[in-house]
Design a protein around this motif. Structure first.
Motif, PDB file in Angstrom:
ATOM      1  N   SER A  40       0.847  -1.189   0.000  1.00  0.00           N
ATOM      2  CA  SER A  40       0.000   0.000   0.000  1.00  0.00           C
ATOM      3  C   SER A  40       0.883   1.240   0.000  1.00  0.00           C
ATOM      4  O   SER A  40       1.740   1.408   0.875  1.00  0.00           O
ATOM      5  CB  SER A  40      -0.913   0.024   1.234  1.00  0.00           C
ATOM      6  N   THR A  41       0.683   2.094  -1.002  1.00  0.00           N
ATOM      7  CA  THR A  41       1.442   3.343  -1.060  1.00  0.00           C
ATOM      8  C   THR A  41       0.694   4.489  -0.385  1.00  0.00           C
ATOM      9  O   THR A  41       1.164   5.622  -0.398  1.00  0.00           O
ATOM     10  CB  THR A  41       1.738   3.721  -2.521  1.00  0.00           C
ATOM     11  N   GLU A  42      -0.482   4.191   0.206  1.00  0.00           N
ATOM     12  CA  GLU A  42      -1.239   5.225   0.911  1.00  0.00           C
ATOM     13  C   GLU A  42      -0.511   5.602   2.200  1.00  0.00           C
ATOM     14  O   GLU A  42      -0.059   4.741   2.946  1.00  0.00           O
ATOM     15  CB  GLU A  42      -2.643   4.727   1.248  1.00  0.00           C
ATOM     16  N   THR A  43      -0.425   6.894   2.456  1.00  0.00           N
ATOM     17  CA  THR A  43       0.248   7.365   3.664  1.00  0.00           C
ATOM     18  C   THR A  43      -0.722   7.676   4.797  1.00  0.00           C
ATOM     19  O   THR A  43      -0.309   7.867   5.925  1.00  0.00           O
ATOM     20  CB  THR A  43       1.070   8.626   3.350  1.00  0.00           C
ATOM     21  N   GLN A  44      -2.019   7.714   4.490  1.00  0.00           N
ATOM     22  CA  GLN A  44      -3.033   7.963   5.505  1.00  0.00           C
ATOM     23  C   GLN A  44      -4.112   6.894   5.410  1.00  0.00           C
ATOM     24  O   GLN A  44      -4.358   6.335   4.346  1.00  0.00           O
ATOM     25  CB  GLN A  44      -3.674   9.352   5.320  1.00  0.00           C
ATOM     26  N   THR A  45      -4.756   6.607   6.537  1.00  0.00           N
ATOM     27  CA  THR A  45      -5.826   5.630   6.544  1.00  0.00           C
ATOM     28  C   THR A  45      -6.987   6.119   5.697  1.00  0.00           C
ATOM     29  O   THR A  45      -7.468   7.241   5.857  1.00  0.00           O
ATOM     30  CB  THR A  45      -6.313   5.374   7.981  1.00  0.00           C
ATOM     31  N   ASN A  46      -7.425   5.293   4.793  1.00  0.00           N
ATOM     32  CA  ASN A  46      -8.547   5.621   3.920  1.00  0.00           C
ATOM     33  C   ASN A  46      -9.758   4.796   4.338  1.00  0.00           C
ATOM     34  O   ASN A  46      -9.742   3.565   4.207  1.00  0.00           O
ATOM     35  CB  ASN A  46      -8.177   5.328   2.467  1.00  0.00           C
ATOM     36  N   ASN A  56      13.302   5.224  -0.523  1.00  0.00           N
ATOM     37  CA  ASN A  56      14.633   4.830  -0.976  1.00  0.00           C
ATOM     38  C   ASN A  56      15.142   3.532  -0.353  1.00  0.00           C
ATOM     39  O   ASN A  56      16.335   3.246  -0.389  1.00  0.00           O
ATOM     40  CB  ASN A  56      15.642   5.954  -0.700  1.00  0.00           C
ATOM     41  N   GLN A  57      14.230   2.730   0.213  1.00  0.00           N
ATOM     42  CA  GLN A  57      14.599   1.418   0.724  1.00  0.00           C
ATOM     43  C   GLN A  57      13.796   0.369  -0.052  1.00  0.00           C
ATOM     44  O   GLN A  57      12.589   0.246   0.147  1.00  0.00           O
ATOM     45  CB  GLN A  57      14.309   1.313   2.224  1.00  0.00           C
ATOM     46  N   PRO A  58      14.442  -0.373  -0.941  1.00  0.00           N
ATOM     47  CA  PRO A  58      13.705  -1.317  -1.792  1.00  0.00           C
ATOM     48  C   PRO A  58      12.964  -2.371  -0.985  1.00  0.00           C
ATOM     49  O   PRO A  58      13.463  -2.878   0.017  1.00  0.00           O
ATOM     50  CB  PRO A  58      14.807  -1.952  -2.648  1.00  0.00           C
ATOM     51  N   ALA A  59      11.760  -2.677  -1.432  1.00  0.00           N
ATOM     52  CA  ALA A  59      11.007  -3.819  -0.910  1.00  0.00           C
ATOM     53  C   ALA A  59      11.147  -4.927  -1.942  1.00  0.00           C
ATOM     54  O   ALA A  59      10.775  -4.749  -3.106  1.00  0.00           O
ATOM     55  CB  ALA A  59       9.551  -3.436  -0.701  1.00  0.00           C
ATOM     56  N   VAL A  75      10.238  -3.016  -5.476  1.00  0.00           N
ATOM     57  CA  VAL A  75       9.592  -1.714  -5.559  1.00  0.00           C
ATOM     58  C   VAL A  75      10.289  -0.783  -4.570  1.00  0.00           C
ATOM     59  O   VAL A  75      10.606  -1.176  -3.452  1.00  0.00           O
ATOM     60  CB  VAL A  75       8.081  -1.817  -5.259  1.00  0.00           C
ATOM     61  N   THR A  76      10.545   0.428  -5.021  1.00  0.00           N
ATOM     62  CA  THR A  76      11.201   1.421  -4.183  1.00  0.00           C
ATOM     63  C   THR A  76      10.340   2.669  -4.137  1.00  0.00           C
ATOM     64  O   THR A  76      10.002   3.241  -5.181  1.00  0.00           O
ATOM     65  CB  THR A  76      12.593   1.787  -4.721  1.00  0.00           C
ATOM     66  N   LEU A  77       9.964   3.077  -2.934  1.00  0.00           N
ATOM     67  CA  LEU A  77       9.213   4.315  -2.758  1.00  0.00           C
ATOM     68  C   LEU A  77      10.202   5.475  -2.801  1.00  0.00           C
ATOM     69  O   LEU A  77      11.048   5.620  -1.922  1.00  0.00           O
ATOM     70  CB  LEU A  77       8.462   4.291  -1.425  1.00  0.00           C
ATOM     71  N   THR A  79       3.327  10.847  -3.988  1.00  0.00           N
ATOM     72  CA  THR A  79       3.703   9.442  -4.084  1.00  0.00           C
ATOM     73  C   THR A  79       4.382   9.153  -5.412  1.00  0.00           C
ATOM     74  O   THR A  79       3.787   9.314  -6.480  1.00  0.00           O
ATOM     75  CB  THR A  79       2.469   8.537  -3.925  1.00  0.00           C
ATOM     76  N   ILE A  80       5.642   8.741  -5.338  1.00  0.00           N
ATOM     77  CA  ILE A  80       6.408   8.333  -6.515  1.00  0.00           C
ATOM     78  C   ILE A  80       7.069   7.011  -6.171  1.00  0.00           C
ATOM     79  O   ILE A  80       7.702   6.871  -5.121  1.00  0.00           O
ATOM     80  CB  ILE A  80       7.479   9.375  -6.887  1.00  0.00           C
ATOM     81  N   ALA A  81       6.888   6.026  -7.026  1.00  0.00           N
ATOM     82  CA  ALA A  81       7.445   4.697  -6.754  1.00  0.00           C
ATOM     83  C   ALA A  81       8.062   4.125  -8.023  1.00  0.00           C
ATOM     84  O   ALA A  81       7.537   4.307  -9.118  1.00  0.00           O
ATOM     85  CB  ALA A  81       6.364   3.759  -6.226  1.00  0.00           C
ATOM     86  N   GLU A  82       9.184   3.435  -7.839  1.00  0.00           N
ATOM     87  CA  GLU A  82       9.883   2.801  -8.962  1.00  0.00           C
ATOM     88  C   GLU A  82       9.774   1.286  -8.814  1.00  0.00           C
ATOM     89  O   GLU A  82       9.950   0.740  -7.724  1.00  0.00           O
ATOM     90  CB  GLU A  82      11.345   3.226  -8.985  1.00  0.00           C
ATOM     91  N   PHE A  83       9.493   0.621  -9.935  1.00  0.00           N
ATOM     92  CA  PHE A  83       9.353  -0.839  -9.939  1.00  0.00           C
ATOM     93  C   PHE A  83      10.401  -1.448 -10.863  1.00  0.00           C
ATOM     94  O   PHE A  83      10.574  -1.001 -11.996  1.00  0.00           O
ATOM     95  CB  PHE A  83       7.959  -1.240 -10.438  1.00  0.00           C
ATOM     96  N   ARG A  84      11.093  -2.455 -10.354  1.00  0.00           N
ATOM     97  CA  ARG A  84      12.009  -3.246 -11.168  1.00  0.00           C
ATOM     98  C   ARG A  84      11.325  -4.566 -11.459  1.00  0.00           C
ATOM     99  O   ARG A  84      11.213  -5.429 -10.587  1.00  0.00           O
ATOM    100  CB  ARG A  84      13.317  -3.480 -10.425  1.00  0.00           C
TER     101      ARG A  84
END
Length: 371
Positions: free
Chosen positions: A184-190, A245-248, A255-257, A263-268
């Motif tokens: 989840s890239t959400e930073t607040q509870t939805n 900047n810490q890859p998951a 995926v790296t946030l 919200t910007i995320a990079e996917f390998r």
């Protein structure tokens, strides 16, 4: 993409179906016969028909209560995916042989084993070799499903409606019964998030969330997570923070946030770089350009909003996917001028990529060469 006929899709299997059918058959019989008698009586004497229909309320309520009871049992549904038309024809052929041919009647168990092999072996081989990325048809909501050799990753769930009417049917069709990674890239509870609904059906092994944690150390289990997290659920074995900047790591993928706000995320993914750019205001785009962190990517995934020409020049995307009903006209023109292939979920439906077939859409099933 799914090439099976819709009528041949096996959406889910109820493990308790035999027992449930055995228990509910008397109720269904009473309701069916009683309904016909009630209709006949109503044609002769409406008051009698109404009285009989009123009496049917009790077996109907009993039937509903029994079904609800079975639906509450653990493992009440199991998604088994789809099977090709040729397999269905072969299965019916085996059924016909065991019915008509004496030898096959005597050795019916051979036909049974062959039937299992026809279904299970190709399905296992297909799942073991599959690598597919699907950007779901959820305008204004970034939702992605990654299927890699039988392992499934879900990036965001969208709202409750998206989960019920888009995600869960897709997972059932694909035969997915568990998530290996949920992100989840959400930073607040939805409050409208579909995670709770989805996780009741699809438990997750590891969940990453961008929501803030109150942590004594770097990683946590679900009991240590702050109530702010949108992925705190008994169906998750382990919840970890998705930090900038810490890859998951998702098996061989990651995926790296890059940024939380925006919200910007990079996917390998399979040696390709995908970038989720979201919705950036003009000032945010200028600030991002000033950092010098933008670099060429294979796929740009964004909200369809306006992008600064320098952002497009820095990213140099070969493919652009807009999770939107419309794309900013000037941005679309800039992308087309660069030769970028553009997709739009609001028009094309879900977008899927595989290494062998390249990009395909669910609404326009045109064959497109792989990148």
């Amino acid at each position: 993409m799914d090439h099976t006929h819709p009528a041949l899709r096996v959406w889910n299997s109820l493990p308790y179906s035999i027992l449930a059918n055995f228990i509910t058959t008397p109720f269904i019989s009473v309701i069916s016969i009683g309904g016909m008698i009630s209709a006949l009586a109503a044609a002769i004497w409406p008051l009698a028909g109404s009285a009989l229909a009123w009496l049917l309320k009790y077996p109907t309520q009993g039937l509903i209560a029994i079904v609800d009871c079975f639906l509450q049992l653990p493992g009440n549904a199991y998604a088994v995916g789809t099977i090709p038309v040729i397999t269905v024809i072969a299965l019916y052929g085996l059924l016909g042989l065991t019915w008509l041919q004496p030898w096959w009647k005597r050795y019916w168990w051979i036909a049974f084993l062959l039937a299992i092999g026809l279904v299970m072996v190709p399905a296992w081989q297909a799942r073991a070799a599959l690598f597919r990325v699907t950007v779901m048809a959820t305008p204004n909501q970034p939702v992605m499903v990654i299927q890699d050799a039988g392992r499934t990753t879900l990036i965001n769930s969208g709202d409750a409606a998206t989960t019920n009417f888009t995600l869960l049917p897709f997972m059932q069709k694909e035969g997915v019964n568990q998530l290996d990674w949920a992100i989840s890239t959400e930073t607040q509870t939805n409050p409208n998030s579909g995670w709770n609904t989805l996780l009741k059906r699809l438990p997750a092994t590891i969940a990453y969330t961008a929501a803030e944690f109150n942590l004594p150390n770097g990683s946590v289990n679900q009991g240590q997570a702050s109530s702010q997290s949108v992925l705190v659920n008994h169906s998750i074995k382990q919840t970890l923070p998705l930090s900038p900047n810490q890859p998951a790591y998702l098996g061989p993928n990651q995926v790296t946030l890059i940024s939380k706000q925006p919200t910007i995320a990079e996917f390998r993914l399979h040696d390709q770089t995908w970038l989720w750019l979201g919705t950036l205001l003009p000032d945010q785009q200028k600030s991002l350009l000033a950092t010098g962190t933008l670099h060429p990517v294979k796929v740009l995934w964004w909200s369809g909003k306006a992008l600064h020409p320098d952002v497009i020049a820095a990213l140099q995307p070969e493919v652009a996917i807009a999770s939107a009903n419309s794309i900013h006209s000037a941005t679309e023109a800039l992308l087309r001028d660069r030769g970028t292939r553009i997709y739009q979920t609001g028009k094309d439906g879900a977008i899927q990529w595989t290494a062998t077939e390249g990009f395909k859409t669910t609404l326009e099933r045109n064959e497109i060469p792989a990148l």
